[in-house]
Design a protein around this motif. Structure first.
Motif, PDB file in Angstrom:
ATOM      1  N   ILE A  41     -17.829   1.768 -18.582  1.00 36.10           N
ATOM      2  CA  ILE A  41     -17.118   0.732 -17.820  1.00 36.10           C
ATOM      3  C   ILE A  41     -15.862   0.341 -18.586  1.00 36.10           C
ATOM      4  O   ILE A  41     -15.771  -0.737 -19.158  1.00 36.10           O
ATOM      5  N   GLY A  42     -14.900   1.217 -18.583  1.00 36.25           N
ATOM      6  CA  GLY A  42     -13.659   0.963 -19.295  1.00 36.25           C
ATOM      7  C   GLY A  42     -12.858  -0.177 -18.709  1.00 36.25           C
ATOM      8  O   GLY A  42     -12.124  -0.866 -19.415  1.00 36.25           O
ATOM      9  N   GLU A  43     -13.004  -0.429 -17.408  1.00 40.20           N
ATOM     10  CA  GLU A  43     -12.222  -1.480 -16.760  1.00 40.20           C
ATOM     11  C   GLU A  43     -12.835  -2.866 -16.934  1.00 40.20           C
ATOM     12  O   GLU A  43     -12.352  -3.838 -16.357  1.00 40.20           O
ATOM     13  N   ALA A  44     -13.871  -2.987 -17.746  1.00 40.71           N
ATOM     14  CA  ALA A  44     -14.518  -4.287 -17.953  1.00 40.71           C
ATOM     15  C   ALA A  44     -13.606  -5.269 -18.679  1.00 40.71           C
ATOM     16  O   ALA A  44     -13.798  -6.480 -18.590  1.00 40.71           O
ATOM     17  N   SER A  45     -12.593  -4.762 -19.390  1.00 39.70           N
ATOM     18  CA  SER A  45     -11.681  -5.667 -20.087  1.00 39.70           C
ATOM     19  C   SER A  45     -10.786  -6.428 -19.110  1.00 39.70           C
ATOM     20  O   SER A  45     -10.393  -7.555 -19.376  1.00 39.70           O
ATOM     21  N   GLN A  46     -10.480  -5.826 -17.965  1.00 41.25           N
ATOM     22  CA  GLN A  46      -9.647  -6.498 -16.975  1.00 41.25           C
ATOM     23  C   GLN A  46     -10.471  -7.342 -15.999  1.00 41.25           C
ATOM     24  O   GLN A  46     -10.007  -8.356 -15.514  1.00 41.25           O
ATOM     25  N   ASN A  47     -11.682  -6.904 -15.698  1.00 45.89           N
ATOM     26  CA  ASN A  47     -12.507  -7.589 -14.707  1.00 45.89           C
ATOM     27  C   ASN A  47     -13.879  -7.880 -15.317  1.00 45.89           C
ATOM     28  O   ASN A  47     -14.635  -6.964 -15.620  1.00 45.89           O
ATOM     29  N   ALA A  48     -14.198  -9.143 -15.469  1.00 44.40           N
ATOM     30  CA  ALA A  48     -15.464  -9.530 -16.102  1.00 44.40           C
ATOM     31  C   ALA A  48     -16.666  -9.239 -15.209  1.00 44.40           C
ATOM     32  O   ALA A  48     -17.771  -9.025 -15.703  1.00 44.40           O
ATOM     33  N   LEU A  51     -18.902  -5.592 -15.467  1.00 47.17           N
ATOM     34  CA  LEU A  51     -20.088  -5.439 -16.309  1.00 47.17           C
ATOM     35  C   LEU A  51     -21.332  -5.924 -15.573  1.00 47.17           C
ATOM     36  O   LEU A  51     -22.369  -5.258 -15.574  1.00 47.17           O
ATOM     37  N   GLU A  52     -21.215  -7.046 -14.913  1.00 48.97           N
ATOM     38  CA  GLU A  52     -22.343  -7.620 -14.176  1.00 48.97           C
ATOM     39  C   GLU A  52     -22.803  -6.694 -13.049  1.00 48.97           C
ATOM     40  O   GLU A  52     -24.003  -6.455 -12.873  1.00 48.97           O
ATOM     41  N   TYR A  53     -21.854  -6.156 -12.287  1.00 52.47           N
ATOM     42  CA  TYR A  53     -22.198  -5.251 -11.185  1.00 52.47           C
ATOM     43  C   TYR A  53     -22.807  -3.946 -11.693  1.00 52.47           C
ATOM     44  O   TYR A  53     -23.749  -3.416 -11.106  1.00 52.47           O
ATOM     45  N   THR A  54     -22.274  -3.435 -12.782  1.00 55.45           N
ATOM     46  CA  THR A  54     -22.791  -2.185 -13.334  1.00 55.45           C
ATOM     47  C   THR A  54     -24.209  -2.364 -13.855  1.00 55.45           C
ATOM     48  O   THR A  54     -25.069  -1.504 -13.640  1.00 55.45           O
ATOM     49  N   ILE A  55     -24.459  -3.476 -14.522  1.00 54.69           N
ATOM     50  CA  ILE A  55     -25.808  -3.757 -15.007  1.00 54.69           C
ATOM     51  C   ILE A  55     -26.773  -3.875 -13.835  1.00 54.69           C
ATOM     52  O   ILE A  55     -27.889  -3.340 -13.872  1.00 54.69           O
ATOM     53  N   MET A  84     -16.024  -5.420 -27.574  1.00 54.28           N
ATOM     54  CA  MET A  84     -15.804  -5.540 -26.141  1.00 54.28           C
ATOM     55  C   MET A  84     -16.740  -4.551 -25.430  1.00 54.28           C
ATOM     56  O   MET A  84     -16.930  -3.436 -25.906  1.00 54.28           O
ATOM     57  N   PRO A  85     -17.352  -4.922 -24.307  1.00 53.56           N
ATOM     58  CA  PRO A  85     -18.263  -3.989 -23.627  1.00 53.56           C
ATOM     59  C   PRO A  85     -17.518  -2.768 -23.090  1.00 53.56           C
ATOM     60  O   PRO A  85     -16.478  -2.901 -22.445  1.00 53.56           O
TER      61      PRO A  85
END
Length: 186
Positions: A41-48, A51-55, A84-85
């Motif tokens: 989830i490389g785009e987790a830095s722009q959109n918090a 991470l929640e949706y992927t989990i 950073m995740p």
């Protein structure tokens, strides 16, 4: 209750493999160790929320909560800071592993459009098999309306096989759909 694929392994695959390879010891017969599912989830830095949706999606697919993988060091060109995740990972063992592999073989892979079988070159030389999926929608547990973005995942099937040929025979006996070698080249 014994998983369906595990009972197939115990009742059909073990005698078949033992008959073909003539193992001297019962512990030499190939078996599954674990299945590891990774999703970057490389785009987790722009959109918090990413991470929640992927989990959420990976926990629905795997049946257990994934572990969040974090960056070990900062890389400025990727806009990445330390801790950073960067991905999520699930390791399946035991009955959960057999249940997931059964759903993967019988439900998810046949739902791929124009599926010709899995690539035979995806073995790593040590008896493990790796495959990548382009989207999570092929799993029937995922609701199309509840996903925010299509995400791929890497699946690593770790076995006790010692070489690729042995692993191919083992996974084929379990029902893994591999590409057929045709005499014609397209």
């Amino acid at each position: 209750m014994v998983q369906r694929l595990k009972s197939i392994y115990l009742n059909n695959v073990i005698p078949k493999l033992n008959e073909e390879a003539k193992y001297k010891n019962v512990h030499q017969i190939p078996r599954l160790k674990k299945i590891v599912i990774n999703c970057g989830i490389g785009e987790a830095s722009q959109n918090a929320k990413t991470l929640e949706y992927t989990i959420r999606d990976l926990s629905i697919i795997a049946g257990q909560r994934p572990l969040v993988k974090r960056a070990k060091k900062a890389i400025a060109s990727f806009q990445l800071r330390k801790k950073m995740p960067v991905g999520v990972s699930v390791t399946l063992r035991g009955d959960a592993m057999y249940a997931f592999l059964d759903r993967l073989i019988n439900l998810a892979l046949p739902r791929i459009r124009d599926f010709q079988g899995l690539n035979r070159k995806s073995f790593d030389g040590h008896g493990n098999f790796h495959l990548g999926l382009k989207e999570q929608l092929m799993f029937p547990e995922i609701d199309y309306d509840k996903i925010d973005k299509l995400r791929g995942m890497d699946i690593c099937i770790v076995t006790t096989c010692t070489n690729d040929n042995e692993c191919f025979q083992f996974l084929s006996a379990l029902g893994m759909p591999f590409q057929t070698v045709s005499s014609k080249k397209l």
